[in-house]
Scaffold this motif. Sequence first.
Motif, PDB file in Angstrom:
ATOM      1  N   UNK A   1       0.838  -1.207   0.000  1.00 53.05           N
ATOM      2  CA  UNK A   1       0.000   0.000   0.000  1.00 53.05           C
ATOM      3  C   UNK A   1       0.869   1.251   0.000  1.00 53.05           C
ATOM      4  N   UNK A   2       1.895   1.261   0.835  1.00 59.39           N
ATOM      5  CA  UNK A   2       2.756   2.446   0.938  1.00 59.39           C
ATOM      6  C   UNK A   2       3.418   2.762  -0.402  1.00 59.39           C
ATOM      7  N   UNK A   3       3.767   1.717  -1.157  1.00 63.97           N
ATOM      8  CA  UNK A   3       4.420   1.931  -2.455  1.00 63.97           C
ATOM      9  C   UNK A   3       3.517   2.659  -3.449  1.00 63.97           C
ATOM     10  N   UNK A   4       2.217   2.644  -3.233  1.00 58.12           N
ATOM     11  CA  UNK A   4       1.287   3.320  -4.141  1.00 58.12           C
ATOM     12  C   UNK A   4       1.039   4.777  -3.752  1.00 58.12           C
ATOM     13  N   UNK A   5       1.590   5.202  -2.617  1.00 56.73           N
ATOM     14  CA  UNK A   5       1.310   6.542  -2.118  1.00 56.73           C
ATOM     15  C   UNK A   5       2.335   7.553  -2.625  1.00 56.73           C
ATOM     16  N   UNK A   6       1.894   8.807  -2.668  1.00 58.53           N
ATOM     17  CA  UNK A   6       2.792   9.878  -3.100  1.00 58.53           C
ATOM     18  C   UNK A   6       3.852  10.134  -2.032  1.00 58.53           C
ATOM     19  N   UNK A   7       4.966  10.682  -2.449  1.00 61.18           N
ATOM     20  CA  UNK A   7       6.014  11.073  -1.506  1.00 61.18           C
ATOM     21  C   UNK A   7       5.536  12.282  -0.683  1.00 61.18           C
TER      22      UNK A   7
ATOM     23  N   UNK B   1       6.590   9.139   1.844  1.00 65.59           N
ATOM     24  CA  UNK B   1       5.895   7.961   2.330  1.00 65.59           C
ATOM     25  C   UNK B   1       6.351   7.613   3.737  1.00 65.59           C
ATOM     26  N   UNK B   2       5.476   6.905   4.441  1.00 64.71           N
ATOM     27  CA  UNK B   2       5.846   6.378   5.741  1.00 64.71           C
ATOM     28  C   UNK B   2       6.698   5.128   5.587  1.00 64.71           C
ATOM     29  N   UNK B   3       7.031   4.516   6.731  1.00 66.01           N
ATOM     30  CA  UNK B   3       7.902   3.347   6.747  1.00 66.01           C
ATOM     31  C   UNK B   3       7.251   2.231   7.550  1.00 66.01           C
ATOM     32  N   UNK B   4       7.377   0.999   7.044  1.00 70.09           N
ATOM     33  CA  UNK B   4       6.851  -0.181   7.731  1.00 70.09           C
ATOM     34  C   UNK B   4       8.006  -0.877   8.445  1.00 70.09           C
ATOM     35  N   UNK B   5       7.788  -1.202   9.724  1.00 72.43           N
ATOM     36  CA  UNK B   5       8.760  -1.953  10.512  1.00 72.43           C
ATOM     37  C   UNK B   5       8.103  -3.236  11.000  1.00 72.43           C
TER      38      UNK B   5
ATOM     39  N   UNK C   1       5.902   9.587   7.585  1.00 73.07           N
ATOM     40  CA  UNK C   1       7.108  10.254   7.102  1.00 73.07           C
ATOM     41  C   UNK C   1       7.517  11.377   8.053  1.00 73.07           C
ATOM     42  N   UNK C   2       6.535  12.064   8.617  1.00 78.53           N
ATOM     43  CA  UNK C   2       6.823  13.156   9.561  1.00 78.53           C
ATOM     44  C   UNK C   2       7.562  12.639  10.794  1.00 78.53           C
ATOM     45  N   UNK C   3       7.084  11.502  11.353  1.00 78.75           N
ATOM     46  CA  UNK C   3       7.762  10.939  12.517  1.00 78.75           C
ATOM     47  C   UNK C   3       9.159  10.454  12.151  1.00 78.75           C
ATOM     48  N   UNK C   4       9.318   9.840  10.988  1.00 74.45           N
ATOM     49  CA  UNK C   4      10.634   9.369  10.569  1.00 74.45           C
ATOM     50  C   UNK C   4      11.607  10.536  10.425  1.00 74.45           C
TER      51      UNK C   4
END
Length: 200
Positions: A69-75, A77-81, A106-109
Amino acid sequence: MSTGLSNDSPPNTAVLPPPLMTAEQLLAIPDDQMERDLIRGQLRERPMTKRNRFHAATEAAIAKLLGNWSDTQAEPRGTVFSGEVGCILRREPDTTVGIDVAYVSAEMMHRQTGATTMLEGAPTLAVEVPSPSETIQDLHEKINAYLECGVEVVWIVDPSFQTVTVHERGAEPELYNREKSFSHQRLFPGLNVEVRTLFA
């Protein structure tokens, strides 16, 4: 003259709470095959869980779903752990947990530094895949800690019953069986979770 006091009075038996621990003190404990969390500065310990293949497969399916799902989002992007990622949810007192799968915005990262190997802050999503040895009390305490510290949504994904329970702040938990699907359009636009796809 009587003082009204008896020599037989019981001694003061008040038990002082243990001192609060910090995330740094937690990280300094030698590895001894124990799992440890901090909940509002209080240490929680339990024997390390022996993961089984159902737990591992479910965790992998969740991470893949969120990653695709994240790969389909605009920059940006968040991160999956995944894999019990360490996260300092809150400071003073510290709440530090290991999360089976987490989605971090992305903001938290962007706010992460090199001061610790753990994530600092509350992820958008925390996913727990309960192990057979995990008690209901342990799980409820962790859910409450997530929501208190600012996690937007928590999924409890149970491979034994093939269900997902969704916890959101200010809402009653919702249970979905393998025939159901659910979404969080505000947080994850376009993501539709078919419960059956999480279980091999």
